[in-house]
Design an enzyme around this catalytic site. Structure first.
Site, PDB file in Angstrom:
ATOM      1  N   ASP A  33       0.790  -1.234   0.000  1.00  0.00           N
ATOM      2  CA  ASP A  33       0.000   0.000   0.000  1.00  0.00           C
ATOM      3  C   ASP A  33       0.828   1.293   0.000  1.00  0.00           C
ATOM      4  O   ASP A  33       0.516   2.247   0.720  1.00  0.00           O
ATOM      5  CB  ASP A  33      -0.948   0.018   1.207  1.00  0.00           C
ATOM      6  CG  ASP A  33      -1.836  -1.211   1.279  1.00  0.00           C
ATOM      7  OD1 ASP A  33      -1.863  -1.993   0.309  1.00  0.00           O
ATOM      8  OD2 ASP A  33      -2.491  -1.417   2.314  1.00  0.00           O
ATOM      9  N   LYS A  74      -7.107  -4.156  -2.891  1.00  0.00           N
ATOM     10  CA  LYS A  74      -7.708  -4.838  -1.750  1.00  0.00           C
ATOM     11  C   LYS A  74      -8.516  -3.869  -0.902  1.00  0.00           C
ATOM     12  O   LYS A  74      -8.309  -2.641  -0.960  1.00  0.00           O
ATOM     13  CB  LYS A  74      -6.640  -5.512  -0.890  1.00  0.00           C
ATOM     14  CG  LYS A  74      -5.685  -4.568  -0.150  1.00  0.00           C
ATOM     15  CD  LYS A  74      -4.654  -5.376   0.632  1.00  0.00           C
ATOM     16  CE  LYS A  74      -3.654  -4.473   1.355  1.00  0.00           C
ATOM     17  NZ  LYS A  74      -4.235  -3.743   2.481  1.00  0.00           N
ATOM     18  N   CYS A  85      -2.000  -2.656   8.249  1.00  0.00           N
ATOM     19  CA  CYS A  85      -1.820  -3.638   7.174  1.00  0.00           C
ATOM     20  C   CYS A  85      -0.537  -4.450   7.329  1.00  0.00           C
ATOM     21  O   CYS A  85      -0.534  -5.662   7.071  1.00  0.00           O
ATOM     22  CB  CYS A  85      -1.854  -2.939   5.819  1.00  0.00           C
ATOM     23  SG  CYS A  85      -3.436  -2.132   5.472  1.00  0.00           S
TER      24      CYS A  85
END
Length: 326
Positions: free
Chosen positions: A149, A210, A243
């Site tokens: 990310d 995602k 994450c």
């Protein structure tokens, strides 16, 4: 590890070495609790490789903080025996992973066997006991890089984002040089944008959108299953306490060793980042740096790619505010 001494017992009614397995491998039945799963290992595989195979098959069911022994089924005795010293797989066999209910402590040449309700002193040779912790060895053939990310919309919010971008780019260059697969995710890219332009995604294995915080998506699990011998994941990106943390914990639960690159990982809050890294380190996850990872992967100045990796790390990673907050 001691020199291998072939010592195996065949399964009842079993065929010869390698029966039912690809050339150069030997079929082994791996047993844990009530489960038994057949798999193949290279001929001559020893103790450490058997442990890694158990982790790959049963990682989501193994308590990583327990003590275990590996045992081999001996036809001669009709039962399991502790794995012989220097064991190497040469024929079809059956092994099992046994969690210990006792604690073994060597003291003055004796082994103390401490049970819950009584304590007894015995003169005995300690069995080979191991914790399912990792030494952190990295090799290119068993490693995958996870880039999490690193997106445009996070730029103004994440502390020292420019620094972790530059280090992340260095890691991806190293992966390309060493032929290491790279998996990249983007959290809700429709709203948060794509991976920043400074990160070169040339040659990466997957780029996946995602909404789940963890990177362990079905597509990622399928990709890992296609890569033979994956043992370690080098993980970096944002955010450390969300994450990154959830990805690391899921991977460890599946028996994969995780290396989090501290100089390529950040959060909006340095307090969140600090406590996440401390928690993950206590769990047995390896918190490391980009230079340590890259040099560990080449391991030797005579490695054919050493000069290229050396050129990547000639300039040290930025000594940003991340350093004092780990």
């Amino acid at each position: 590890m001691a020199a291998a001494e072939p010592a195996v017992a065949a399964l009842p009614g079993g065929g010869g070495a390698g029966a039912g397995a690809p050339s150069g491998t030997v079929p082994v039945l791996f047993c844990f609790s009530v489960f038994a799963r057949p798999a193949a290992v290279p001929h001559g595989a020893g103790y450490e490789l058997l442990i890694q195979k158990f982790l790959s098959l049963y990682g989501d069911q193994i308590d990583m903080h327990r003590k275990f022994v590996v045992q081999l089924f001996a036809e001669e005795w009709g039962q399991y025996v502790d794995l012989p010293k220097g064991f190497a797989v040469s024929e079809r066999c059956k092994v099992r992973l046994v969690p210990l209910q006792i604690q073994l402590v060597t003291r003055e040449g004796r082994t103390q066997v401490e049970e819950r309700k009584k304590r007894t002193w015995l003169r005995m040779t300690p069995v080979r006991v191991f914790y399912l912790t990792t030494l952190g060895n990295l090799t290119p053939s068993s490693t995958v890089f996870f880039c999490c990310d690193m997106q445009e919309r996070f730029r103004p919010a994440i502390k020292y984002f420019g620094d972790i971008i530059s280090v992340g780019q260095r890691l991806l260059q190293g992966a390309r040089i060493l032929g290491i697969p790279v998996i990249v995710t983007e959290q809700y890219p429709k709203g948060l944008g794509s991976t920043v332009q400074e990160i070169d995604l040339t040659g990466v294995k997957l780029v996946l959108p995602k909404t789940k915080f963890s990177m362990v998506l079905p597509e990622v699990e399928a990709a890992l299953a296609e890569i033979p011998g994956v043992r370690s994941v080098v993980l970096f990106g944002v955010e450390t306490h969300v994450c990154i943390q959830q990805t690391a914990l899921e991977l460890v639960g599946r028996g994969i060793e995780v290396h989090i690159v501290a100089d390529a990982t950040s959060s909006r809050s340095m307090m969140d980042r600090m406590f996440a890294l401390e928690r993950l380190a206590r769990t047995g996850i390896i918190v490391t740096t980009s230079e340590a990872v890259l040099l560990q992967l080449v391991a030797d100045k005579d490695h054919p790619k050493f000069k290229e990796i050396q050129n990547l790390i000639k300039a040290s990673a930025p000594e940003s505010g991340l350093l004092s907050k780990v």
